[in-house]
Design a protein around this motif. Sequence first.
Motif, PDB file in Angstrom:
ATOM      1  N   ARG A  69       0.847  -1.179   0.000  1.00  0.00           N
ATOM      2  CA  ARG A  69       0.000   0.000   0.000  1.00  0.00           C
ATOM      3  C   ARG A  69       0.887   1.235   0.000  1.00  0.00           C
ATOM      4  NH1 ARG A  69       1.137  -1.931   4.757  1.00  0.00           N
ATOM      5  NH2 ARG A  69       1.180  -0.646   6.638  1.00  0.00           N
ATOM      6  N   LEU A  70       0.287   2.357  -0.268  1.00  0.00           N
ATOM      7  CA  LEU A  70       0.997   3.631  -0.216  1.00  0.00           C
ATOM      8  C   LEU A  70       0.430   4.413   0.961  1.00  0.00           C
ATOM      9  CD1 LEU A  70       2.022   5.802  -3.207  1.00  0.00           C
ATOM     10  CD2 LEU A  70       1.001   6.892  -1.216  1.00  0.00           C
ATOM     11  N   VAL A  71       1.291   4.840   1.879  1.00  0.00           N
ATOM     12  CA  VAL A  71       0.857   5.548   3.083  1.00  0.00           C
ATOM     13  C   VAL A  71       1.124   7.039   2.905  1.00  0.00           C
ATOM     14  CG1 VAL A  71       1.102   5.782   5.579  1.00  0.00           C
ATOM     15  CG2 VAL A  71       1.329   3.522   4.512  1.00  0.00           C
ATOM     16  N   LEU A  95      -1.650   1.581  -6.018  1.00  0.00           N
ATOM     17  CA  LEU A  95      -1.806   0.808  -4.791  1.00  0.00           C
ATOM     18  C   LEU A  95      -2.916   1.422  -3.934  1.00  0.00           C
ATOM     19  CD1 LEU A  95       1.943   0.351  -3.732  1.00  0.00           C
ATOM     20  CD2 LEU A  95       0.495  -1.274  -4.968  1.00  0.00           C
ATOM     21  N   PRO A  96      -3.488   0.635  -3.018  1.00  0.00           N
ATOM     22  CA  PRO A  96      -4.411   1.233  -2.045  1.00  0.00           C
ATOM     23  C   PRO A  96      -3.681   2.296  -1.234  1.00  0.00           C
ATOM     24  CG  PRO A  96      -4.550  -1.165  -1.998  1.00  0.00           C
ATOM     25  CD  PRO A  96      -3.363  -0.830  -2.852  1.00  0.00           C
ATOM     26  N   VAL A  97      -4.354   3.423  -0.977  1.00  0.00           N
ATOM     27  CA  VAL A  97      -3.755   4.519  -0.216  1.00  0.00           C
ATOM     28  C   VAL A  97      -4.288   4.482   1.202  1.00  0.00           C
ATOM     29  CG1 VAL A  97      -3.467   7.016   0.003  1.00  0.00           C
ATOM     30  CG2 VAL A  97      -3.487   5.948  -2.268  1.00  0.00           C
ATOM     31  N   GLU A  98      -3.363   4.407   2.157  1.00  0.00           N
ATOM     32  CA  GLU A  98      -3.715   4.447   3.578  1.00  0.00           C
ATOM     33  C   GLU A  98      -3.380   5.827   4.120  1.00  0.00           C
ATOM     34  OE1 GLU A  98      -1.772   2.621   7.605  1.00  0.00           O
ATOM     35  OE2 GLU A  98      -2.214   1.198   6.002  1.00  0.00           O
ATOM     36  N   MET A  99      -4.323   6.446   4.827  1.00  0.00           N
ATOM     37  CA  MET A  99      -4.108   7.780   5.363  1.00  0.00           C
ATOM     38  C   MET A  99      -3.558   7.694   6.784  1.00  0.00           C
ATOM     39  SD  MET A  99      -4.962   9.594   2.845  1.00  0.00           S
ATOM     40  CE  MET A  99      -4.590  11.106   3.743  1.00  0.00           C
ATOM     41  N   LEU A 100      -2.544   8.491   7.066  1.00  0.00           N
ATOM     42  CA  LEU A 100      -1.973   8.615   8.402  1.00  0.00           C
ATOM     43  C   LEU A 100      -2.169  10.062   8.825  1.00  0.00           C
ATOM     44  CD1 LEU A 100      -0.416   7.134  10.630  1.00  0.00           C
ATOM     45  CD2 LEU A 100       1.705   7.835   9.525  1.00  0.00           C
ATOM     46  N   LEU A 101      -3.200  10.308   9.636  1.00  0.00           N
ATOM     47  CA  LEU A 101      -3.571  11.669  10.014  1.00  0.00           C
ATOM     48  C   LEU A 101      -2.992  12.035  11.372  1.00  0.00           C
ATOM     49  CD1 LEU A 101      -7.323  11.636   8.933  1.00  0.00           C
ATOM     50  CD2 LEU A 101      -5.398  12.637   7.695  1.00  0.00           C
TER      51      LEU A 101
END
Length: 282
Positions: free
Chosen positions: A91-93, A120-126
């Motif tokens: 995934r892409l963060v 790729l699926p994008v994962e968010m890191l907030l």
Amino acid sequence: METRELGYFLAVARELHFGRAAESLGIAQPPLSRAISRLERRLGVTLLERTSRRVTLTPAGETLLAEGGAALEAVAAAVRRTRRAGDAGPRLVLAMKPGGDGGGLLPAMLAAYEREPGALPVEMLLGYGADRALREGRADAALLYTPRQDVTGLATEELLREPQVAVLPRGHRLAGRAEVSMADLDGEALPRAPYGRAGPDGLQISDGGQLMQLIALGRAVAILPASMRGLLREDLTAVPVRDADPTTLVLAWPETSRSRALAAFVRSTTTVAADFTASHLR
């Protein structure tokens, strides 16, 4: 040089006391002393001057203290990125602070990237440590505001330039103004340092919610990108600051990255930002 030995040296260099350093590392003092001596022999220099009463850094030790921490962080970040690259579900963060997408770029960014071949699926890191997450290898890219956030050593692409506003409580003496100047804000508590460092009255500002609460209580005023106006509480208002330097939203990523998925994300994001800017200039 072994990373373990470098970590041992950094502990001693920061404490300037072998006993306290050994305790922080969870080891006995004699093995720590031997490890430092081995490191000095390997480098061919004296890093620490020891007497029965004190420990001091030599010029060589000061240099290794200044650069060794960054080296260890880079190794740790490489390990995290390598492990994530080998995950069964790659995934892409993307790291960013809440609302830190220039006033609504994110949906269009994600939609454009999804159309890229091999996306790729994008994962968010907030959170309010997006730059740190990127440097530590917990994220592949980050949306950051310069010059407020440090992008030294990172590759960047400029997305948007924004004017800045003063965020004030609604009852503030300046709240009714059409605009203010930096001189108007003299004497106000302006927590310009990154979150996590000392704020007004020595308080620790750990996140944006805490900052907004301090502003509502009349204990702070913040200068923020104009796009943050849409996220303000009802008891706060924003007034343009006519002479504040504009802030720039950038997409940042590690200079050493060779990820094709990340390259596609950078490409699609810059296209979206250019279209967004062009539409707002019409």
